[in-house]
Design an enzyme around this catalytic site. Sequence first.
Site, mmCIF file in Angstrom:
data_model
loop_
_atom_site.group_PDB
_atom_site.id
_atom_site.type_symbol
_atom_site.label_atom_id
_atom_site.label_comp_id
_atom_site.label_asym_id
_atom_site.label_seq_id
_atom_site.Cartn_x
_atom_site.Cartn_y
_atom_site.Cartn_z
ATOM 1 N N ASN A 1 18.712 -30.226 10.131
ATOM 2 C CA ASN A 1 17.402 -30.654 10.511
ATOM 3 C C ASN A 1 16.740 -29.594 11.075
ATOM 4 O O ASN A 1 17.383 -28.639 11.674
ATOM 5 C CB ASN A 1 17.686 -31.851 11.433
ATOM 6 C CG ASN A 1 16.328 -32.719 11.451
ATOM 7 O OD1 ASN A 1 15.231 -32.576 10.998
ATOM 8 N ND2 ASN A 1 16.090 -33.795 12.193
ATOM 9 N N HIS B 1 15.087 -24.091 12.096
ATOM 10 C CA HIS B 1 15.692 -24.913 11.241
ATOM 11 C C HIS B 1 17.211 -24.620 11.482
ATOM 12 O O HIS B 1 17.709 -23.434 11.435
ATOM 13 C CB HIS B 1 15.496 -24.731 9.795
ATOM 14 C CG HIS B 1 16.333 -25.618 8.799
ATOM 15 N ND1 HIS B 1 15.622 -27.080 8.550
ATOM 16 C CD2 HIS B 1 17.409 -25.534 8.410
ATOM 17 C CE1 HIS B 1 16.418 -27.649 7.972
ATOM 18 N NE2 HIS B 1 17.653 -26.855 7.774
ATOM 19 N N CYS B 2 17.843 -25.600 11.953
ATOM 20 C CA CYS B 2 19.428 -25.612 12.328
ATOM 21 C C CYS B 2 20.095 -26.340 10.919
ATOM 22 O O CYS B 2 20.135 -27.534 11.037
ATOM 23 C CB CYS B 2 19.721 -26.351 13.701
ATOM 24 S SG CYS B 2 21.477 -26.010 14.145
ATOM 25 N N PRO B 3 20.937 -25.170 10.242
ATOM 26 C CA PRO B 3 21.929 -25.791 9.331
ATOM 27 C C PRO B 3 23.169 -26.783 9.927
ATOM 28 O O PRO B 3 23.394 -27.556 8.898
ATOM 29 C CB PRO B 3 22.205 -24.803 8.523
ATOM 30 C CG PRO B 3 22.352 -23.667 9.474
ATOM 31 C CD PRO B 3 20.995 -23.966 10.414
#
Length: 284
Positions: A126, A120-122
């Site tokens: 997404n 998960h990439c802040p």
Amino acid sequence: MLRTRPLTTQRMYGMGFIVIVLMIILGIHSCFVFINWLPKLWRWDAVLVMAVYHVFFLNLLASFYQCIMTDPGVVPPNWGFYMGDETKRRRYCKMCNVWKPDRTHHCSICNRCILNMDHHCPWINNCVGFYNRKFFIQLLVYVYLSLLIVVIFTIPDLWGRIMRFIHDYSDIKNKTLEWIFFILLSGAFLMSALLLGTLTNFIKFHMKLVFENYTTIENLEREEGAQSKFDIGRRRNWEQVFGANPKFWWLPMHTQASRPIGDGVRWRVHYTRIIDEDEELPHE
């Protein structure tokens, strides 16, 4: 199934990170274009640098948008309930009430299961999964190339401004404005150089994962020197992310020729015989 991810209330809470990223991108871009090169138009070198730079920059924006808006992949409805092979149904998500295909993981932030979840990439608000991993890699590459151009072609301008301060300071008409431009350009240069240094190993890491057919999650669990059971060769591993047609590997868009190969649910493996985790090999 490829689809656009809806902007729910939950996702809107995470848009602050995207605003920060956009501010950094547009800040560096504005300093490089309007302070450094706009006064030099229409010289041939300025036109050439701006043309090449904007090819990378526009693709950067497109891939960033696709990373944010493309759904990384959702488990198909009722998947696993009608399969004959019971061993395929051993992983069940109690949060989503679905059977999880291979390489699928539950994201506590997105509150759902993600096909081929990488992480998960802040910064894109997404998950990086089956359908948007291509865009994530493209984003890294286009950011890197854009920053590389900024760093290389800002050095001569900064050096020229420093020499003017040293030798021709009295001839500068608007000293305050010149100092403001110098500080802004220096800040953009230092930020770009810092990001370049940070991204170098990060890009190498993710490229290595693609070629070896690992995700970040799987890489954390791998034993040293172990080969992924999904590794089917560097070229085919790459095509599972970027598609089969090399002409479209650069394109931050999914078409029939450029979409990832597969469906994110069923995966080819390199074993000639799959051994159950609980099954013991016969002693020789």
